[in-house]
Design a protein around this motif. Structure first.
Motif, short mmCIF file in Angstrom:
data_model
loop_
_atom_site.label_atom_id
_atom_site.label_comp_id
_atom_site.label_asym_id
_atom_site.label_seq_id
_atom_site.Cartn_x
_atom_site.Cartn_y
_atom_site.Cartn_z
N PRO A 100 34.53 21.33 46.02
CA PRO A 100 34.92 22.04 47.28
C PRO A 100 35.40 21.10 48.20
O PRO A 100 35.02 20.06 48.59
N GLN A 101 36.69 21.25 48.82
CA GLN A 101 37.32 20.46 49.80
C GLN A 101 37.15 21.12 51.24
O GLN A 101 37.42 20.60 52.25
N ALA A 102 36.65 22.43 51.31
CA ALA A 102 36.34 23.04 52.74
C ALA A 102 35.41 24.20 52.22
O ALA A 102 34.78 24.29 51.27
N TYR A 105 38.32 29.59 51.98
CA TYR A 105 39.51 29.65 51.34
C TYR A 105 40.09 31.09 51.69
O TYR A 105 39.68 31.93 51.67
N GLU A 106 41.63 30.77 51.89
CA GLU A 106 42.42 31.96 52.06
C GLU A 106 43.00 32.21 50.73
O GLU A 106 43.57 31.30 50.14
N ARG A 130 38.65 35.33 51.95
CA ARG A 130 37.71 35.87 51.02
C ARG A 130 36.97 34.93 50.37
O ARG A 130 35.75 35.55 49.84
N LEU A 131 37.21 33.66 50.18
CA LEU A 131 36.34 32.79 49.34
C LEU A 131 35.52 31.71 50.44
O LEU A 131 36.32 31.16 51.05
N PHE A 132 34.04 31.82 50.68
CA PHE A 132 33.48 30.85 51.40
C PHE A 132 32.17 30.86 51.07
O PHE A 132 31.78 31.42 50.21
N GLN A 153 36.71 24.39 58.36
CA GLN A 153 38.08 24.18 58.10
C GLN A 153 38.35 25.25 56.76
O GLN A 153 37.34 25.84 55.99
N VAL A 154 39.56 26.03 57.00
CA VAL A 154 40.21 27.05 56.13
C VAL A 154 41.17 26.38 55.25
O VAL A 154 42.24 25.65 55.84
N VAL A 155 41.18 26.26 53.86
CA VAL A 155 42.31 26.03 53.00
C VAL A 155 42.92 27.06 52.41
O VAL A 155 42.12 28.16 52.10
#
Length: 249
Positions: A100-102, A105-106, A130-132, A153-155
């Motif tokens: 994972p880089q964050a 994720y959107e 939706r993914l976190f 952060q959101v990616v």
């Protein structure tokens, strides 16, 4: 990394199996059902999901937080019963979770309306968080139009959900009526007020925004119907609020 999928349902027998099959790569499936009268619960349990049946309806945000509280995975994927994870998105999610880089994720949604995927009208790409990573985000307590609030952060992922919200026009009209009532009640509770003239203005602007600015005309008759029903939803939301205001006075 263990992945939990969370879903809230009510009378989703037509969708739940297809939804769960699309996320079969996950490690855990949590379904919170608000009193289905069809066989949604049985189908979910047959698939291997952990199912909680509630006897109340607190709204979308609180209900999704209930599902989130039951999840035990390192990561959480929230998905609606009428959504599907495409094979490409499934592979991308699995790859992301290996490194994972964050923390959040959107994901875009490509939505179907009466047999046609809508690529304008403000419907595409419709990114939703939706993914976190569990413990780093929660849903707002909004009764409708809830969203995930992340801490970091959101990616954005490159893949997308397929979304099947409306099989026919009746389904859209029924949702417009239900959502406009919930939204009006929520606005009234926040101290907002409206008049019938402001309701007309909101409805007119909604049509212009969706049909012209967001190029809904490129979606053909489907786009016209979506613009008109969205405008009606906006009008009814504020019209209902105006009647609530009158009643209070």
């Amino acid at each position: 990394m263990k992945l939990s999928v969370i879903i809230i349902t009510k009378n989703e027998a037509r969708h739940i199996v297809g939804c769960l099959e699309s996320v079969a790569f996950a490690d855990e499936f949590i379904v919170v059902d608000s009193g289905s009268t069809d066989n949604t619960v049985a189908l979910a349990r047959d698939f291997g999901a952990t199912v909680l049946v509630t006897d109340d309806w607190p709204g979308f945000g609180p209900q999704k937080n209930r599902a989130l509280d039951l999840a035990t995975g390192d990561w959480v994927l929230s998905i609606d019963a009428d959504e599907r994870v495409t094979p490409d998105l499934a592979r991308e999610i699995q790859e992301v979770l290996t490194n994972p880089q964050a923390d959040a994720y959107e994901i875009a949604r490509l939505s179907d309306f009466c047999g046609r995927f809508i690529r304008h009208s403000g419907w595409w790409p419709d990114h939703v968080l939706r993914l976190f990573k569990r413990g780093t985000a929660r849903f707002t307590d909004a009764a409708v139009h809830e969203r995930v609030v992340p801490q970091g952060q959101v990616v954005r992922l490159s893949g997308y959900f397929e979304h099947y919200p409306y099989d026919n026009l009746d389904a859209l009209i029924n949702k417009v009526n239900r959502y406009s009532s919930d939204a009006a009640a929520m606005m009234y509770a926040r101290g907002k007020r409206a008049t019938i003239f402001s309701a007309l203005g909101h409805g007119f602007w909604t049509f212009i925004r969706i049909y012209l600015i967001r190029r809904g005309f490129l979606d053909g008759r489907h786009g016209l119907v979506l613009a008109v029903t969205a405008a009606a939803g906006s009008f009814f939301r504020y019209a209902k609020l105006s009647f609530m205001s009158d009643a209070a006075e």
